[in-house]
Design an enzyme around this catalytic site. Structure first.
Site, mmCIF file in Angstrom:
data_model
loop_
_atom_site.group_PDB
_atom_site.id
_atom_site.type_symbol
_atom_site.label_atom_id
_atom_site.label_comp_id
_atom_site.label_asym_id
_atom_site.label_seq_id
_atom_site.Cartn_x
_atom_site.Cartn_y
_atom_site.Cartn_z
ATOM 1 C CG LEU A 20 -1.939 -1.139 1.341
ATOM 2 C CD1 LEU A 20 -2.747 -0.988 2.609
ATOM 3 C CD2 LEU A 20 -2.857 -1.159 0.132
ATOM 4 N N GLY A 23 6.837 4.392 4.368
ATOM 5 C CA GLY A 23 7.206 5.585 5.119
ATOM 6 C C GLY A 23 8.641 5.470 5.566
ATOM 7 N N GLY A 24 9.032 6.394 6.422
ATOM 8 C CA GLY A 24 10.402 6.368 6.896
ATOM 9 C C GLY A 24 10.698 5.155 7.745
ATOM 10 C CG MET A 25 9.630 4.874 11.409
ATOM 11 S SD MET A 25 11.307 4.587 11.985
ATOM 12 C CE MET A 25 11.041 3.128 12.975
ATOM 13 C CE LYS A 46 4.253 1.649 9.964
ATOM 14 N NZ LYS A 46 3.861 2.921 10.612
ATOM 15 C CG ASP A 152 1.017 13.787 11.075
ATOM 16 O OD1 ASP A 152 0.822 14.937 10.645
ATOM 17 O OD2 ASP A 152 1.334 12.829 10.345
#
Length: 897
Positions: A20, A23-25, A46, A152
């Site tokens: 999908l 990200g940074g992590m 994830k 966020d």
């Protein structure tokens, strides 16, 4: 630093369908879980990115995110179902949501020149605030606040499901007091356009930073403009530090003064001048909605999404079906497979945890057209939003599950050893004519009765291999609950009687086949809970109804019913802990509640204290400007009561203040039912004007008797009913008018036509009579849900997973059908024709939240009645005042004898 989990903790039987986003992590995948019997379910996985998995800082940040996400159990927050390490990957599993982000809705509506109604946007923001408040209030096991801050909050991280639910997403950069990772120096986390001044300036932040972000969302909703339109991050930072934030009315004069004031307070440059909690801001917006008489809610959101995204939704479903077809069902022990390396080059976001945006989108050129379209349809444009909840029960996936179920069950049976039976009659013969049945999936003989359990059935039902068996568990001989439990048990038997009388049992899905009998295995759980639970699971009943307490439900669900894939329908127990029972990732939800959750009691209790009790106390001139009202909350010493008490405390308002601001005028007490005297003495010494009782009413009599020679005696209010004709409390009240008018409960309304019909039918069938306040609506309703789900499954011999999966066919959309004998034929016909109905119960709407298994419903303020002959305190009666769950307010006038 936390040590890695042991291998083997990964999700089992899971196949990754597609990536999908990144990200940074982490990397986020859509996955298809396969379970026993061919069950399939979409979910989101994830994983920590493999290129940074060996970096201890990255690993700790991922674990911090997972630890926080697992704590957050709320209808307005995406749910994390599992966290683990499969020997290769750190991962989180989350519920899959079918829907759109709030940002996507705004962009789509803008592109089509469609106006999103302001009240709908305001309602979405209130739900966002509710989810944030839950996160902000998190505490560790010692009760120490974790000081969680999302950091966020934006429309990109607010997700709207197609059935109208609102979920806060992506706590990936949230901060909690017990996190072990450290923020990289110089990294500002969050989106500048929604960032609070202190967050932009790298200063310490608390929950009020999230409130500021919600203030930005509100400003944009009421003005129809972007707050920082045309500005870059540096320009926004300058405006924030200068404190030059325009009020909505300065931009759009038609904005109401009330909304302008809410915005101005939420966007105050100094955090101390903002709302202290998200719940306070939520209440302010809800007050405005109530004052304007608007009716926004899940249905308006669902309707809007359905109109704007119908084509896109169909495309996504078609692509998912295409991806899932042809995939072999994995064994229960299979690990998540590796994916081929994606063509998209990983970014260099470091350890900020911030989602990728424009750079990532430019690197997508080598991905397939569907991958791009899918992300746009289900994820916000700015990055890795974790798409969650929602039951995308795609027809193709259900059909595939049904086709493989029989083979899987045969394989499971073979693993248990040689088959000893094929028919029930064989088992009865081999066990001396006792009620034993053959579990066809195992080929084993199992008893229906035990030292705890008996059966309710017709002659010949045990031998009949087509009989559908449901179980019940209620404390029918318990010291304090026996009478109520027996009424609840008869409510189940009455519902069974309805089906047996009207349609001769459960109609068959097979053409021209006779109806199937319905039998009950009724178990007394007064002394034992695990023993009768294991008996019902071994007997292979299609569902279990009842239960004596919330704690019991949590225990036996975790230890017995969820592992055995036996659905349970809770008719007694209001604790929020029930909604938090983990569900298996490889199948449908196995726990639903047909009584109202404690979540729905906090608002009416708070409003009743504010709008009724406080004015009564003021009228008596016991309190005044120099003598503030005192309130005590008395709860049973247990975790379930603590959860309910905390929720009530968070919404209480008296003396014009919250419980925190009231300081010593508000106290809470925890008591042991076996040793209540110390608590009673402490409460009496405090001399409250109002007492809220949570968890058990057994202490009330002692409290009231202890107020000897007192000039003033308190009002009592309790979630649930105070009512029991033969209770010591009713005997204490007797003919005392003062006492009778000081005791109140909050319970589902008794004065409804549906409840009147239930009571009338009950009294016609059983010798012991009931009234509206003591009707067994919750268990009566539960049987109807179980029976209709069994029919809607389309299986002639429905198993527990069949029934659990089919519950979703009883909630909207569909033709509205009420429970009750006169509507059974209509419901069966409609399910046969369309596959679903919108079932409405006596006590609730049955609009079950797929994340919690709970459904909302109105609540009545209940007062003590008076017997017409003896003039003594009798069963409770509806006062005439109702908490309207849709309008979120008390309506009607209160008339108590």
């Amino acid at each position: 630093m936390e040590s890695p989990p042991q291998p083997g903790s990964s999700a089992r039987g899971t196949r990754l369908l597609l990536e999908l986003g990144r990200g940074g992590m982490g990397i986020v995948y859509l996955a298809l879980a396969h379970g026993h019997g061919g069950f399939t379910k979409l979910k989101v996985v994830k994983r920590l990115r493999p290129d940074i998995a060996d970096d201890p800082r990255a690993r700790q940040m991922f674990l911090d995110e997972a630890k926080l996400a697992a704590r957050l159990l709320h209808p307005n927050i995406v749910q994390t179902n599992e966290v683990g390490f499969d020997g290769k990957h750190y991962f989180m599993e989350m519920e899959y949501l079918e829907g759109q982000s709030f940002d996507a809705l705004q962009r789509r509506a803008g592109g089509l020149d469609v106006a999103i109604p302001l009240d709908t946007q305001l309602w979405i923001i209130t739900q966002t605030l509710a989810g944030l408040h839950h996160a902000h209030e998190q505490r560790d096991l010692n009760g120490t606040p974790l000081n969680v801050v999302h950091r966020d909050v934006s429309p990109h991280n607010v997700f709207l499901t197609y059935d109208g639910a609102v979920k806060v997403l992506d706590f990936g950069i949230a901060k909690a007091a017990d996190t072990q990772s450290e923020t990289t120096t110089g990294v500002v986390k969050g989106k500048a356009t929604y960032m609070a001044p202190e967050q932009a300036a790298h200063k310490p932040t608390d929950r009020r930073a999230d409130i500021f972000a919600c203030g930005v969302m509100l400003w944009q909703a009421v003005t129809g403009q972007r707050l920082w339109a045309g500005m870059n991050d540096f320009q926004i930072y300058v405006k924030l530090t200068e404190g030059t934030i325009p009020s909505p009315r300065s931009v759009q004069p038609e904005v109401s003064e009330a909304l302008d004031a809410i915005c101005v307070k939420a966007l105050a440059p100094a955090a101390a001048n903002r709302y202290g909690t998200a719940a306070e801001m939520q209440s302010a917006i809800e007050d405005h909605l109530e004052a304007t008489g608007t009716k926004a809610g899940p249905k308006t959101v669902a309707k809007l999404l359905g109109e704007l995204f119908a084509e896109r939704r169909a495309q996504v479903q078609a692509e998912i079906e295409a991806r899932s077809k042809g995939a072999p069902t994995l064994a229960a022990t299979a690990e998540i497979p590796e994916l081929a390396p994606p063509s998209m080059t990983p970014g260099t976001a470091g350890f900020s945890g911030q989602s990728r945006t424009t750079t990532e989108s430019r690197q997508e050129s080598k991905r397939t057209r569907f991958d791009r379209r899918f992300r746009r349809a289900t994820l916000a444009a700015t990055g890795v939003l974790i798409v969650a909840s929602g039951v995308l029960a795609a027809v193709a996936l259900r059909n595939k599950a049904a086709k493989t179920a029989a083979g899987a069950e045969d394989a499971a049976g073979a693993a248990l050893g040689p088959r000893e039976c094929a028919k029930n009659a064989e088992c009865m013969r081999s066990h001396g004519g006792e009620p034993w049945v053959c579990r066809k999936d195992r080929g084993k003989c199992m008893p229906l009765t035990s030292e705890d359990c008996t059966i309710v059935s017709e002659p010949g039902d045990v031998e009949n291999d087509r009989t559908v068996w449901f179980g019940t568990m209620l404390p029918t001989t318990a010291k304090f609950k026996a009478e109520d439990a027996r009424i609840l048990q008869r409510g189940i038997e009455l519902a069974r009687h309805d089906f047996m009388t009207e349609v001769k049992g459960l109609p068959s899905p097979q053409p021209n086949a006779p109806p199937r009998p319905i039998g009950l295995v009724t178990c007394n759980d007064s002394e034992q809970t695990l023993r009768p639970a294991r008996h019902l699971a071994d007997a292979g009943v299609a569902a279990v109804i009842g239960f004596g307490s919330s704690g019991e439900v949590v225990e036996i669900a975790n230890q017995v019913f969820i592992p055995s894939h036996t659905p349970i329908f809770v008719g007694l127990g209001i604790s929020q802990a029930i909604a938090s029972v983990p569900q298996p990732p490889e199948g449908p939800r196995f726990l639903y509640r047909t009584t109202l959750s404690a979540l729905y009691y906090q608002a009416p209790i708070s409003l009743f204290l504010l709008e009724v009790i406080e004015p009564l106390v003021q009228k008596s001139k016991v309190v005044g400007p120099d003598a503030p009202m005192r309130v005590a909350l008395v709860r049973r010493k247990e975790s379930a009561s603590l959860s309910i008490a905390d929720r009530i405390s968070s919404t209480l308002l008296f003396n014009g203040k919250s419980v925190v601001e009231n300081e010593d005028n508000y106290r809470t007490y925890a008591f042991d039912e076996q040793k209540p005297l110390e608590t009673i003495a402490a409460v009496v010494d405090f001399r409250p004007h109002a007492v809220i009782i949570v968890g058990s009413n057994t202490i009330i009599e002692g409290l009231e008797r202890a107020w000897k020679n007192a000039r003033y005696r308190p009002y009592y209010v309790s979630p649930g009913s105070l009512i029991n004709t033969n209770s010591d409390l009713m005997k204490l009240i007797g003919s005392d008018v003062d006492r009778r008018r000081r005791f109140f409960g909050v319970a589902p309304p008794a004065k409804t036509m549906a409840n009147f019909r239930l009571v009338d039918d009950y009294n016609a069938l059983f010798s012991e009579k009931i009234n509206g306040a003591t009707s067994p609506a919750s268990t009566y309703d539960a049987f109807y849900v179980a029976a209709y789900a069994a029919f809607a499954s389309g299986r002639d011999q429905p198993t527990g997973p069949d029934v659990a999966a089919a519950v979703t066919r009883l909630i909207p959309p569909g033709r509205a059908v009420d429970v009750g004998p006169t509507r059974i034929s209509e419901a069966i016909t409609e399910i046969s024709a369309t596959g679903r109905i919108d079932l409405n119960g006596v006590g609730s709407s049955f609009d079950f939240d797929p994340a919690t298994g709970d459904a909302p419903g109105d609540l009545a303020i209940v007062c003590v009645g008076i017997d017409a002959d003896t003039k003594l305190a009798s069963d409770g009666i509806d006062s005439g005042m109702i908490y309207d769950a849709r309008a979120h307010k008390l309506v009607g006038a209160m008339h108590c004898p």
